[in-house]
Design a protein around this motif. Sequence first.
Motif, short mmCIF file in Angstrom:
data_model
loop_
_atom_site.label_atom_id
_atom_site.label_comp_id
_atom_site.label_asym_id
_atom_site.label_seq_id
_atom_site.Cartn_x
_atom_site.Cartn_y
_atom_site.Cartn_z
N GLU A 14 0.84 -1.20 0.00
CA GLU A 14 0.00 0.00 0.00
C GLU A 14 0.87 1.25 0.00
O GLU A 14 2.05 1.20 0.35
CB GLU A 14 -0.96 0.02 1.19
CG GLU A 14 -0.31 0.17 2.54
CD GLU A 14 -1.32 0.19 3.68
OE1 GLU A 14 -2.18 1.09 3.72
OE2 GLU A 14 -1.23 -0.70 4.54
N MET A 15 0.26 2.34 -0.40
CA MET A 15 0.91 3.64 -0.38
C MET A 15 0.11 4.54 0.55
O MET A 15 -1.05 4.82 0.28
CB MET A 15 0.99 4.23 -1.79
CG MET A 15 1.87 3.41 -2.71
SD MET A 15 1.81 3.95 -4.44
CE MET A 15 2.56 5.57 -4.33
N THR A 48 8.20 7.86 -1.60
CA THR A 48 8.15 8.47 -2.94
C THR A 48 7.25 9.70 -2.91
O THR A 48 6.46 9.89 -1.99
CB THR A 48 7.66 7.46 -4.00
OG1 THR A 48 7.94 7.98 -5.30
CG2 THR A 48 6.17 7.17 -3.88
N LYS A 58 -2.16 5.24 -7.25
CA LYS A 58 -1.56 4.31 -6.29
C LYS A 58 -1.81 2.86 -6.70
O LYS A 58 -0.90 2.02 -6.65
CB LYS A 58 -2.11 4.55 -4.88
CG LYS A 58 -1.76 5.89 -4.30
CD LYS A 58 -2.18 6.03 -2.85
CE LYS A 58 -3.66 5.87 -2.67
NZ LYS A 58 -4.11 6.11 -1.29
N LEU A 62 1.31 0.28 -7.73
CA LEU A 62 1.56 -1.00 -7.06
C LEU A 62 1.40 -2.17 -8.03
O LEU A 62 2.17 -3.14 -7.99
CB LEU A 62 0.66 -1.16 -5.85
CG LEU A 62 0.93 -0.16 -4.71
CD1 LEU A 62 -0.16 -0.26 -3.65
CD2 LEU A 62 2.31 -0.37 -4.11
N LYS A 88 11.50 -3.76 -4.81
CA LYS A 88 10.61 -2.60 -4.95
C LYS A 88 11.14 -1.41 -4.17
O LYS A 88 11.12 -0.28 -4.66
CB LYS A 88 9.20 -2.97 -4.49
CG LYS A 88 8.51 -3.94 -5.41
CD LYS A 88 7.19 -4.42 -4.81
CE LYS A 88 6.56 -5.50 -5.68
NZ LYS A 88 5.28 -5.99 -5.12
N THR A 89 11.64 -1.66 -2.96
CA THR A 89 12.18 -0.57 -2.15
C THR A 89 13.41 0.04 -2.81
O THR A 89 13.56 1.27 -2.85
CB THR A 89 12.52 -1.06 -0.73
OG1 THR A 89 11.32 -1.52 -0.11
CG2 THR A 89 13.14 0.05 0.11
N VAL A 92 12.05 2.19 -5.79
CA VAL A 92 11.38 3.42 -5.36
C VAL A 92 12.34 4.33 -4.61
O VAL A 92 12.30 5.55 -4.76
CB VAL A 92 10.15 3.07 -4.47
CG1 VAL A 92 9.59 4.29 -3.77
CG2 VAL A 92 9.08 2.39 -5.30
N TYR A 114 4.48 9.79 -0.05
CA TYR A 114 3.93 8.47 0.28
C TYR A 114 4.94 7.57 0.97
O TYR A 114 6.09 7.48 0.54
CB TYR A 114 3.46 7.75 -0.99
CG TYR A 114 2.21 8.34 -1.56
CD1 TYR A 114 0.96 7.97 -1.06
CD2 TYR A 114 2.27 9.27 -2.59
CE1 TYR A 114 -0.20 8.52 -1.58
CE2 TYR A 114 1.11 9.81 -3.11
CZ TYR A 114 -0.11 9.44 -2.59
OH TYR A 114 -1.26 9.98 -3.11
N CYS A 116 5.62 3.86 1.20
CA CYS A 116 5.28 2.71 0.35
C CYS A 116 5.57 1.41 1.08
O CYS A 116 6.73 1.06 1.30
CB CYS A 116 6.07 2.75 -0.94
SG CYS A 116 5.82 4.25 -1.90
#
Length: 132
Positions: A14-15, A48, A58, A62, A88-89, A92, A114, A116
């Motif tokens: 989720e963001m 982000t 969002k 995702l 992903k981290t 971003v 956001y 994340c």
Amino acid sequence: MEKLFHITTNHHAEMVDITTEIEDWIVEAGVKDAMLIVSSLHTTAGITVNENADPDVKTDFLMRLDEIYPWHHRKDRHAEGNTAAHLKTSTVGHAQTLVVSNGELVLGTWQGIYFCEFDGPRNRKFHVKMVS
């Protein structure tokens, strides 16, 4: 000046819009002009800046990360099984640098900050540092 924020995420990915929390802290701190560094303290959660007007941004964001980094990949070797979250981290980024001018966070009309989450739900932390 700095502050550690706590956040509880509710979903696997989720963001969470953290813009208002940061803006409130800027006002509370009375800072007029500074650089602001917002940093996630986790290897599976990032920070982000993106559109905060249309919630579909969002969702799409995702979804597209899931397409690039599927949760299950037969070649992943990491024992915790969350390699996708780490990727992903890294994509971003764990931090963003922003500007505070005349006591206000400088963001575009549609921009928000956001947190994340890529491996939740969890209790998380992010750190904000002001450099004037």
